[in-house]
Design an enzyme around this catalytic site. Structure first.
Site, mmCIF file in Angstrom:
data_model
loop_
_atom_site.group_PDB
_atom_site.id
_atom_site.type_symbol
_atom_site.label_atom_id
_atom_site.label_comp_id
_atom_site.label_asym_id
_atom_site.label_seq_id
_atom_site.Cartn_x
_atom_site.Cartn_y
_atom_site.Cartn_z
ATOM 1 N N GLY A 128 -8.900 8.873 7.507
ATOM 2 C CA GLY A 128 -9.987 9.113 6.561
ATOM 3 C C GLY A 128 -11.180 8.342 7.106
ATOM 4 O O GLY A 128 -10.998 7.323 7.772
ATOM 5 N N ARG B 4 -9.635 16.262 6.870
ATOM 6 C CA ARG B 4 -10.486 16.604 5.718
ATOM 7 C C ARG B 4 -11.844 17.103 6.193
ATOM 8 O O ARG B 4 -12.390 16.586 7.169
ATOM 9 C CB ARG B 4 -10.700 15.363 4.830
ATOM 10 C CG ARG B 4 -9.453 14.940 4.117
ATOM 11 C CD ARG B 4 -9.708 13.692 3.276
ATOM 12 N NE ARG B 4 -8.618 12.766 3.439
ATOM 13 C CZ ARG B 4 -8.698 11.457 3.224
ATOM 14 N NH1 ARG B 4 -9.824 10.914 2.826
ATOM 15 N NH2 ARG B 4 -7.650 10.688 3.410
ATOM 16 N N HIS C 226 -12.518 3.119 0.429
ATOM 17 C CA HIS C 226 -12.445 2.171 1.555
ATOM 18 C C HIS C 226 -13.247 0.894 1.266
ATOM 19 O O HIS C 226 -13.685 0.209 2.184
ATOM 20 C CB HIS C 226 -13.036 2.774 2.856
ATOM 21 C CG HIS C 226 -12.225 3.861 3.461
ATOM 22 N ND1 HIS C 226 -12.796 4.948 4.080
ATOM 23 C CD2 HIS C 226 -10.887 4.028 3.584
ATOM 24 C CE1 HIS C 226 -11.862 5.746 4.551
ATOM 25 N NE2 HIS C 226 -10.681 5.217 4.254
ATOM 26 N N ASP D 246 -5.814 13.775 15.624
ATOM 27 C CA ASP D 246 -5.845 12.470 16.281
ATOM 28 C C ASP D 246 -6.977 12.429 17.308
ATOM 29 O O ASP D 246 -7.011 13.241 18.235
ATOM 30 C CB ASP D 246 -4.481 12.248 16.961
ATOM 31 C CG ASP D 246 -4.322 10.820 17.455
ATOM 32 O OD1 ASP D 246 -5.206 10.349 18.204
ATOM 33 O OD2 ASP D 246 -3.319 10.198 17.091
ATOM 34 N N LYS E 153 3.473 0.771 2.966
ATOM 35 C CA LYS E 153 3.052 -0.169 4.006
ATOM 36 C C LYS E 153 3.069 -1.550 3.371
ATOM 37 O O LYS E 153 2.653 -1.691 2.211
ATOM 38 C CB LYS E 153 1.604 0.114 4.428
ATOM 39 C CG LYS E 153 1.454 1.137 5.516
ATOM 40 C CD LYS E 153 0.003 1.073 6.028
ATOM 41 C CE LYS E 153 -0.373 2.373 6.679
ATOM 42 N NZ LYS E 153 -1.801 2.570 6.833
ATOM 43 N N ARG F 277 -7.588 10.575 19.744
ATOM 44 C CA ARG F 277 -7.199 10.417 21.164
ATOM 45 C C ARG F 277 -6.921 11.779 21.788
ATOM 46 O O ARG F 277 -7.368 12.074 22.892
ATOM 47 C CB ARG F 277 -5.948 9.540 21.283
ATOM 48 C CG ARG F 277 -6.257 8.078 21.155
ATOM 49 C CD ARG F 277 -5.013 7.294 20.925
ATOM 50 N NE ARG F 277 -4.447 7.604 19.601
ATOM 51 C CZ ARG F 277 -3.636 6.804 18.931
ATOM 52 N NH1 ARG F 277 -3.250 5.681 19.449
ATOM 53 N NH2 ARG F 277 -3.196 7.144 17.738
ATOM 54 N N LEU G 226 -13.857 4.353 10.425
ATOM 55 C CA LEU G 226 -13.456 5.621 11.027
ATOM 56 C C LEU G 226 -11.959 5.596 11.334
ATOM 57 O O LEU G 226 -11.534 5.269 12.438
ATOM 58 C CB LEU G 226 -14.261 5.864 12.321
ATOM 59 C CG LEU G 226 -15.789 5.686 12.211
ATOM 60 C CD1 LEU G 226 -16.449 5.835 13.578
ATOM 61 C CD2 LEU G 226 -16.368 6.687 11.226
ATOM 62 N N GLY G 227 -11.166 5.932 10.328
ATOM 63 C CA GLY G 227 -9.713 6.026 10.524
ATOM 64 C C GLY G 227 -9.315 7.489 10.421
ATOM 65 O O GLY G 227 -10.107 8.368 10.783
ATOM 66 N N ARG H 43 -2.837 -2.169 -3.238
ATOM 67 C CA ARG H 43 -4.011 -1.333 -3.036
ATOM 68 C C ARG H 43 -3.916 -0.191 -4.055
ATOM 69 O O ARG H 43 -2.912 0.523 -4.094
ATOM 70 C CB ARG H 43 -4.000 -0.757 -1.632
ATOM 71 C CG ARG H 43 -5.125 0.217 -1.443
ATOM 72 C CD ARG H 43 -5.048 0.914 -0.129
ATOM 73 N NE ARG H 43 -6.200 1.764 0.036
ATOM 74 C CZ ARG H 43 -6.227 2.826 0.810
ATOM 75 N NH1 ARG H 43 -5.160 3.159 1.513
ATOM 76 N NH2 ARG H 43 -7.308 3.542 0.924
ATOM 77 N N ASN I 42 -11.618 1.589 18.531
ATOM 78 C CA ASN I 42 -11.002 1.914 19.826
ATOM 79 C C ASN I 42 -11.660 3.008 20.645
ATOM 80 O O ASN I 42 -11.202 3.302 21.741
ATOM 81 C CB ASN I 42 -9.533 2.323 19.594
ATOM 82 C CG ASN I 42 -8.723 1.182 19.034
ATOM 83 O OD1 ASN I 42 -8.598 0.147 19.682
ATOM 84 N ND2 ASN I 42 -8.209 1.352 17.831
ATOM 85 N N GLU J 157 -7.810 -4.926 5.658
ATOM 86 C CA GLU J 157 -7.789 -4.699 4.211
ATOM 87 C C GLU J 157 -6.708 -5.538 3.540
ATOM 88 O O GLU J 157 -6.874 -6.011 2.426
ATOM 89 C CB GLU J 157 -7.558 -3.210 3.938
ATOM 90 C CG GLU J 157 -8.750 -2.361 4.335
ATOM 91 C CD GLU J 157 -8.400 -0.899 4.566
ATOM 92 O OE1 GLU J 157 -7.780 -0.603 5.610
ATOM 93 O OE2 GLU J 157 -8.740 -0.063 3.725
ATOM 94 N N ASN K 47 0.868 -1.178 0.000
ATOM 95 C CA ASN K 47 0.000 0.000 0.000
ATOM 96 C C ASN K 47 0.907 1.231 0.000
ATOM 97 O O ASN K 47 1.516 1.570 1.008
ATOM 98 C CB ASN K 47 -0.878 -0.034 1.258
ATOM 99 C CG ASN K 47 -1.819 1.143 1.343
ATOM 100 O OD1 ASN K 47 -1.792 2.047 0.495
ATOM 101 N ND2 ASN K 47 -2.650 1.158 2.370
HETATM 102 P P1 ADP Z 1 -5.562 5.171 8.844
HETATM 103 O O1 ADP Z 1 -6.754 5.752 8.153
HETATM 104 O O2 ADP Z 1 -4.341 6.004 8.716
HETATM 105 O O3 ADP Z 1 -5.342 3.680 8.568
HETATM 106 P P2 ADP Z 1 -6.365 4.294 11.489
HETATM 107 O O4 ADP Z 1 -7.425 3.353 11.072
HETATM 108 O O5 ADP Z 1 -5.148 3.746 12.128
HETATM 109 O O6 ADP Z 1 -5.944 5.300 10.375
HETATM 110 O O7 ADP Z 1 -7.044 5.329 12.534
HETATM 111 C C1 ADP Z 1 -6.360 6.397 13.036
HETATM 112 C C2 ADP Z 1 -7.278 7.127 14.012
HETATM 113 O O8 ADP Z 1 -7.654 6.213 15.042
HETATM 114 C C3 ADP Z 1 -6.629 8.317 14.702
HETATM 115 O O9 ADP Z 1 -7.507 9.422 14.699
HETATM 116 C C4 ADP Z 1 -6.435 7.828 16.116
HETATM 117 O O10 ADP Z 1 -6.536 8.859 17.032
HETATM 118 C C5 ADP Z 1 -7.619 6.906 16.272
HETATM 119 N N1 ADP Z 1 -7.427 6.016 17.422
HETATM 120 C C6 ADP Z 1 -6.538 5.033 17.593
HETATM 121 N N2 ADP Z 1 -6.640 4.521 18.847
HETATM 122 C C7 ADP Z 1 -7.618 5.217 19.474
HETATM 123 C C8 ADP Z 1 -8.205 5.183 20.779
HETATM 124 N N3 ADP Z 1 -7.786 4.322 21.676
HETATM 125 N N4 ADP Z 1 -9.195 6.064 21.057
HETATM 126 C C9 ADP Z 1 -9.619 6.942 20.134
HETATM 127 N N5 ADP Z 1 -9.121 7.029 18.901
HETATM 128 C C10 ADP Z 1 -8.131 6.179 18.567
#
Ligand code: ADP
Length: 403
Positions: A212, A241, A180, A283, A14, A285, A209-210, A91, A335, A385, A7
């Site tokens: 993106g 975004r 996605h 982020d 990745k 978190r 919900l990543g 990908r 998470n 994925e 990817n």
């Molecule tokens: P990507 O789209 O880059 O693959 P990911 O699926 O890894 O991203 O998601 C990244 C997002 O997940 C970030 O906003 C990160 O803060 C959030 N995240 C990861 N762990 C936690 C958690 N324990 N609580 C809240 N959000 C989290």
């Protein structure tokens, strides 16, 4: 079959080496900061500790060479000879209307994939760089392209045509494509399997919900609507975004701030979303922690994020005439009990009812977080994925061998 899944981003690669016989990732990792100072390869064999290697990684070809070397290395490797890599799955973000499923990559096909750069200038060029790098580094190994858009190709025209002159669709291919797809497909298949029912009997909403973020309505196995559109900018609020907004805003800001096209693009893609509203971080978190500490803009960003998600969930239930399962996946979905709780509040009218105590406990594991008598199963399902890409790559290579 051992399959290398790649990817490629603008400055990253990745990878995972997946053994499809037992669906184990033998090793996974990331080459970051390609073409910048202090490039670094992070590598984790499945049965040993993670290591980091720094070096001068000037381009994607060198990055793929680093990946192959570490996969072969005596101490950190998982294969003895490069011939053990039997196929490579890539990908590719945009498949346009042309690619409705994964394909074996051939030279004539490369020019078709290249022609899609016009639709996805921010994404496809990097994916193509990765394919070229693998062709140079592992010549003769079959390569397969797996498209992020493919799962959504059966959307009906009333879901994918925009309210602009139809000629724009015909002339420039401007329509909703959705992204996605690999993740939405994987988690909806897992949801059906967790519920012991075939996909064709279920109405599922999947929330990826990543960094993106997108949401899809999977009606009896078919993605009938999804929140990302012509590009991955539309829909939910994301890390950086904007998601949905009145298109006139862009024209207004460009005029007032005298922004170029490039600057406007950067504003919407890199400086908006959670980061833009909170002024703190993209982020989730950090947003959650700051909101907890009383930061009003972080709280606002969190509220907007969940409010918008709730609106989409309810509207997709309407699109399908009801709902059987709601799935949360990717970093935030897997998470964040808080985001799941806030976005499901008041959704009892469509049958969504989560058990707060169960929800609180679940992070990153497959689980049903609904109350026992909820009409809708609300599920947390870690996405995979790479495994989907490996499965599709194997299927296509096997078909090719039979032909
Ligand atoms: P990507 O789209 O880059 O693959 P990911 O699926 O890894 O991203 O998601 C990244 C997002 O997940 C970030 O906003 C990160 O803060 C959030 N995240 C990861 N762990 C936690 C958690 N324990 N609580 C809240 N959000 C989290």
């Amino acid at each position: 079959m051992k399959i290398l899944v790649i990817n490629c981003g603008s400055s990253s690669v990745k990878y995972q080496l997946i053994d499809t016989d037992n669906e184990i990732a033998l090793a996974k990792g990331l080459v970051a900061r390609i073409g910048m100072s202090a490039s670094v390869l992070t590598h984790k064999p499945h049965d040993r500790d993670e290591i980091k290697v720094s070096g001068e990684i000037l381009d994607h070809i060198v990055a793929v060479e680093y990946v192959i070397s570490i996969l072969l290395s005596e101490n950190h490797g998982v294969i003895k000879d490069r011939s053990e890599i039997q196929a490579i799955g890539h990908r590719v973000v945009h498949g346009g209307e042309k690619f409705t499923s994964s394909v074996l990559i051939t030279q004539p096909l490369m020019s078709e994939i290249r022609s899609l750069i016009e639709l996805a200038p921010l994404h496809n060029p990097h994916n193509i760089r990765g394919i070229n790098a693998c062709m140079k580094t592992l010549p003769g190994v079959p390569q397969v392209a797996v498209f992020d858009t493919a799962f959504h190709y059966q959307m009906p025209p009333y879901a994918y045509v925009y309210g602009i002159p139809y000629v724009m669709y015909k002339r420039y291919g401007i329509r909703r494509y959705g992204f996605h797809g690999t993740s939405h497909q994987y988690v909806s298949e897992r949801a059906a399997s967790m519920m012991n029912k075939p996909m064709k009997d279920l109405r599922i909403i999947t929330c990826h919900l990543g960094n993106g973020a997108s949401i899809a309505a999977v009606d009896h196995g078919v993605s009938v609507d999804t929140s990302m559109g012509f590009t991955p900018l539309e829909g939910l609020l994301m890390g950086t975004r904007s998601g949905d907004l009145d298109p006139a805003i862009i024209l207004h800001i460009m005029a007032r701030e005298e922004l170029s096209l490039h600057e406007a693009n950067t504003l919407l893609n890199k400086h908006s979303g959670l980061a833009g509203i909170s002024g703190i971080s993209s982020d989730m978190r950090e947003i959650t922690e700051s909101a907890d500490d009383g930061n009003a803009n972080a709280k606002l960003a969190l509220d907007i994020y969940c409010y918008r998600l709730k609106k989409y969930i309810a509207s997709y239930a309407a699109v399908m005439g009801g709902l059987d399962a709601l799935v949360f996946t990717a970093g935030v979905g897997e998470n964040s009990p808080l985001v799941r709780k806030m976005s499901c509040e008041k959704l009892q009218f469509i049958g969504v009812d989560i058990d707060d105590a169960k929800n609180e406990q679940i992070k990153g594991v497959e689980s049903d977080i609904s109350t026992a008598d909820a009409k809708v199963r609300t599920l947390v399902i870690p996405t995979n994925e790479e495994l989907m890409i490996a499965r599709d790559t194997k299927r296509i290579v096997d078909e090719q061998a039979k032909a």
